[in-house]
Design an enzyme around this catalytic site. Structure first.
Site, PDB file in Angstrom:
ATOM      1  N   GLY A   1       0.831  -1.202   0.000  1.00 52.80           N
ATOM      2  CA  GLY A   1       0.000   0.000   0.000  1.00 52.80           C
ATOM      3  C   GLY A   1       0.862   1.248   0.000  1.00 52.80           C
ATOM      4  CB  SER A   2      -0.011   4.711   0.815  1.00 47.17           C
ATOM      5  OG  SER A   2      -0.578   4.421   2.078  1.00 47.17           O
TER       6      SER A   2
ATOM      7  N   GLY B   1       2.667   1.996   5.221  1.00 45.03           N
ATOM      8  CA  GLY B   1       3.836   1.169   5.503  1.00 45.03           C
ATOM      9  C   GLY B   1       4.617   1.651   6.708  1.00 45.03           C
TER      10      GLY B   1
ATOM     11  CD  GLU C   1       7.003  -5.740  -2.134  1.00 48.20           C
ATOM     12  OE1 GLU C   1       7.254  -4.840  -2.948  1.00 48.20           O
ATOM     13  OE2 GLU C   1       7.745  -6.721  -1.944  1.00 48.20           O
TER      14      GLU C   1
ATOM     15  CB  CYS D   1       3.298  -0.057  -7.005  1.00 47.83           C
ATOM     16  SG  CYS D   1       3.452  -1.711  -7.657  1.00 47.83           S
TER      17      CYS D   1
HETATM   18  P1  NAD Z   1      -3.510   2.210   1.139  1.00 50.82           P
HETATM   19  O1  NAD Z   1      -2.241   2.461   1.846  1.00 50.82           O
HETATM   20  O2  NAD Z   1      -4.585   3.210   1.253  1.00 50.82           O
HETATM   21  O3  NAD Z   1      -4.142   0.815   1.621  1.00 50.82           O
HETATM   22  C1  NAD Z   1      -3.462  -0.420   1.446  1.00 50.82           C
HETATM   23  C2  NAD Z   1      -3.966  -1.426   2.449  1.00 50.82           C
HETATM   24  O4  NAD Z   1      -3.522  -1.040   3.744  1.00 50.82           O
HETATM   25  C3  NAD Z   1      -5.501  -1.513   2.545  1.00 50.82           C
HETATM   26  O5  NAD Z   1      -5.872  -2.860   2.705  1.00 50.82           O
HETATM   27  C4  NAD Z   1      -5.791  -0.707   3.801  1.00 50.82           C
HETATM   28  O6  NAD Z   1      -6.992  -1.055   4.423  1.00 50.82           O
HETATM   29  C5  NAD Z   1      -4.602  -1.087   4.658  1.00 50.82           C
HETATM   30  N1  NAD Z   1      -4.328  -0.180   5.773  1.00 50.82           N
HETATM   31  C6  NAD Z   1      -4.405   1.166   5.787  1.00 50.82           C
HETATM   32  N2  NAD Z   1      -4.053   1.636   7.006  1.00 50.82           N
HETATM   33  C7  NAD Z   1      -3.742   0.556   7.764  1.00 50.82           C
HETATM   34  C8  NAD Z   1      -3.329   0.398   9.126  1.00 50.82           C
HETATM   35  N3  NAD Z   1      -3.158   1.424   9.938  1.00 50.82           N
HETATM   36  N4  NAD Z   1      -3.109  -0.846   9.565  1.00 50.82           N
HETATM   37  C9  NAD Z   1      -3.245  -1.918   8.737  1.00 50.82           C
HETATM   38  N5  NAD Z   1      -3.671  -1.824   7.461  1.00 50.82           N
HETATM   39  C10 NAD Z   1      -3.906  -0.588   6.983  1.00 50.82           C
HETATM   40  O7  NAD Z   1      -3.139   1.971  -0.412  1.00 50.82           O
HETATM   41  P2  NAD Z   1      -4.102   1.824  -1.668  1.00 50.82           P
HETATM   42  O8  NAD Z   1      -4.675   3.154  -2.008  1.00 50.82           O
HETATM   43  O9  NAD Z   1      -5.042   0.669  -1.489  1.00 50.82           O
HETATM   44  O10 NAD Z   1      -3.067   1.365  -2.801  1.00 50.82           O
HETATM   45  C11 NAD Z   1      -2.254   2.248  -3.498  1.00 50.82           C
HETATM   46  C12 NAD Z   1      -0.862   2.299  -2.917  1.00 50.82           C
HETATM   47  O11 NAD Z   1      -0.301   0.992  -2.851  1.00 50.82           O
HETATM   48  C13 NAD Z   1       0.096   3.089  -3.766  1.00 50.82           C
HETATM   49  O12 NAD Z   1       0.937   3.851  -2.945  1.00 50.82           O
HETATM   50  C14 NAD Z   1       0.882   2.027  -4.511  1.00 50.82           C
HETATM   51  O13 NAD Z   1       2.139   2.448  -4.973  1.00 50.82           O
HETATM   52  C15 NAD Z   1       0.981   0.985  -3.449  1.00 50.82           C
HETATM   53  N6  NAD Z   1       1.273  -0.332  -4.026  1.00 50.82           N
HETATM   54  C16 NAD Z   1       2.537  -0.826  -3.891  1.00 50.82           C
HETATM   55  C17 NAD Z   1       2.865  -2.053  -4.474  1.00 50.82           C
HETATM   56  C18 NAD Z   1       4.263  -2.593  -4.376  1.00 50.82           C
HETATM   57  O14 NAD Z   1       4.430  -3.783  -4.631  1.00 50.82           O
HETATM   58  N7  NAD Z   1       5.260  -1.805  -4.024  1.00 50.82           N
HETATM   59  C19 NAD Z   1       1.886  -2.789  -5.156  1.00 50.82           C
HETATM   60  C20 NAD Z   1       0.603  -2.266  -5.249  1.00 50.82           C
HETATM   61  C21 NAD Z   1       0.312  -1.027  -4.670  1.00 50.82           C
END
Ligand code: NAD
Length: 509
Positions: free
Chosen positions: A243-244, A248, A265, A299
């Site tokens: 995720g973001s 992370g 990631e 990503c």
């Molecule tokens: P996001 O960070 O909003 O959410 C990702 C996940 O994290 C969701 O399931 C969300 O519910 C969970 N989450 C959020 N806060 C949390 C917390 N405090 N505790 C536990 N879980 C929590 O990201 P998004 O908008 O769904 O996805 C887009 C982002 O993901 C972009 O930044 C993209 O670059 C990244 N991404 C990275 C990769 C990689 O392999 N590097 C792959 C896909 C997406």
């Protein structure tokens, strides 16, 4: 899709009007707030899912933990055989699953199918791996001693996934973790819960046929509740989170505090360097797919373009022409090349980033608007500037490409590496010295560095992940499996003496 056709299609994948959002072998009647999955193309609700409460999360962890006790003792190749069957089921359901991903997330149909293909590929990879998982044998310094290392399953692991790869990211983790002997709990993005439910149904079917329960488990919930519970849960020795960077950072902090492991990631800010001698036809296709594909919601999407001055104007002109010919529309229509953004918030973020770019003195060369039609559609946008914009240091999850001109490969590498993220990167050149420089220790600082290939679309055979704020995690191929296991060093004394290491004497007489 017509309402009845859509209903039949969804029901075929196990998706009903209101779905239960947790599963540990069997589905749990979740009592949490409903989350509505919205089709970003029409802005219409597809179906809703009841989130898991913390009590229901507890039930899932206990079942997963109990299942681990038997799953870890099954020989790895037998676990691999079950993963093989899963991969085959994904093969059979590829069309429907791919379509569901397109419907729920908005990526075009061929990318939806491509995502399922990644799930199949990683299952195949994991099957082979299940007969490997090698440890090393070392030479002992003590006589009649044998020393080696072996890899054991880790336990129940947490998998937290982002919306943009609602199936593949789970599979990269789950297929490898399963052959390694781990059980797992998946918390998908609240924006794509239906894909997760369809996949869980497939897992349940295959596991039932094999008389196994509780290996693949699901818990739909938001980050603040189920997500936070997973981070703090000492019963999860590993949390793999995609995720973001903001998310992370939180995962890293909470999991490390309890000495858990995390695979992070996170966001990317991927750049392509194009030198004067590059094959511009090849480059054009790669830049277009990298920046516009998945509406800039990968990503690994290309967000920054460094053009050597000799070709800069010419290339931008060609690129603008290509952008204008991109067919934008319903992702399920095979003619479409770019679908919608995931929600209205993503459009707001894109527009705010463009406003900041204008304030910094950049020029919007093409695009820049929301498209006036239902759905979260925007124009893919090229922004040109003679300096590295501050706004371009952040990842905006939308189809914005920031273009800058450079004099040399050295200047391009310097600018390229000047951002916080470090996921994917590429150089287009036919100059071997420039290419090698880009791949050298003073070249790209990313986890992925390509020559004459764009930034997006990695193969599962390599380890996938990035440096710096991208989190340092590695998933999928190569030896990423080691993160899902614990290493044990074993020394066996088969002699009659008790020699101590390093020649230490400790005799009583
Ligand atoms: P996001 O960070 O909003 O959410 C990702 C996940 O994290 C969701 O399931 C969300 O519910 C969970 N989450 C959020 N806060 C949390 C917390 N405090 N505790 C536990 N879980 C929590 O990201 P998004 O908008 O769904 O996805 C887009 C982002 O993901 C972009 O930044 C993209 O670059 C990244 N991404 C990275 C990769 C990689 O392999 N590097 C792959 C896909 C997406």
């Amino acid at each position: 899709m017509e309402v009845d056709v859509k209903k039949a299609f969804l029901s075929n994948l196990g998706i009903e009007e209101s779905n239960r959002g947790a599963c540990a072998g069997t589905w749990i009647d979740t009592q949490g707030e409903p989350v509505v999955s919205v089709d970003p193309t029409s802005e219409q609700a597809i179906a809703s899912v009841r989130r898991a409460t913390l009590e229901e999360y507890e039930t899932v962890v206990q079942k997963a933990d109990a299942a681990f006790r038997t799953w870890r003792m099954m020989p790895a190749p037998k676990r691999g055989e079950i993963v093989r069957q899963l991969g085959n089921r994904f093969r059979e359901q590829k069309g429907d699953l791919g379509k569901l991903i397109s419907l729920e997330m908005g990526k075009i149909r061929s990318e939806g199918d491509g995502e399922v293909q990644e799930m199949i590929d990683i299952a195949d990879f994991a099957v082979g791996l299940s007969r490997q998982l090698y440890g090393l044998t070392m030479q002992s310094e003590r006589p009649s001693h044998r020393m080696y290392e072996q890899w054991h399953p880790l336990g129940t692991i947490g998998i937290i996934t982002a919306f943009n790869f609602p199936g593949a990211v789970w599979a990269w983790n789950a297929m490898i973790a399963a052959v390694c002997g781990d059980t797992m709990i998946w918390k998908p993005s609240h924006q794509t819960p239906l894909t997760a439910i369809a996949i869980q149904h497939i897992c349940n079917e295959v596991m039932r046929e094999n008389g196994v329960e509780g290996v693949f488990n699901l818990c739909v919930g938001d980050g603040r509740h189920v997500g936070e519970a997973m981070l703090a849960d000492r019963r999860l020795p590993l949390v793999s989170a995609t995720g973001s960077c903001r998310m992370g950072r939180r995962v890293a902090e909470v999991v490390a505090k309890r000495f858990g492991r995390s695979i992070l990631e996170l966001g990317g800010n991927n750049g392509i360097i194009v030198l004067d001698d590059a094959d511009l036809e090849l480059t054009l296709r790669a830049v277009l797919f990298g920046a516009v594909g998945t509406a800039g919601q990968r990503c690994t999407s290309t967000r920054r373009l460094f053009l050597q001055r000799g070709i800069a104007d010419r290339f931008v002109e060609r690129l603008v022409g290509a952008y204008r010919s991109v067919r934008i529309g319903d992702p399920l229509d095979p003619e479409t090349l770019m679908g919608p953004l995931v929600n209205a918030g993503a459009i707001d973020e894109m527009m705010a980033a463009l406003e900041r770019a204008r304030e910094e003195g950049a020029e919007i060369v093409c695009g820049g608007h929301r498209i006036d039609r239902p759905g979260y559609f925007v124009e893919p946008t090229i922004v040109r500037s003679d300096k590295h914009l501050e706004v371009a240091r952040e990842e905006t999850f939308a189809p914005i490409l920031y273009v800058m001109s450079v004099d040399s490969v050295d200047e391009a590498i310097e600018l390229h590496n000047s951002v916080d993220q470090g996921l994917s990167s590429a150089i287009f050149t036919n100059n071997m010295i420039a290419a090698e420089k880009f791949l050298s220790a003073r070249g790209s600082d990313c986890g992925i560095a390509n020559v004459n290939i764009g930034t997006s679309g990695a193969e599962i055979g390599g380890a996938f992940g990035g440096e710096k704020d991208t989190g340092g995690g590695r998933e999928a191929g190569s030896d990423s499996w080691k993160l899902y296991m614990r290493r044990q060093t074993n020394t066996i004394n088969w002699g009659q003496e008790m020699p101590l290491a390093q020649g230490v004497q400790f005799d009583l007489s």
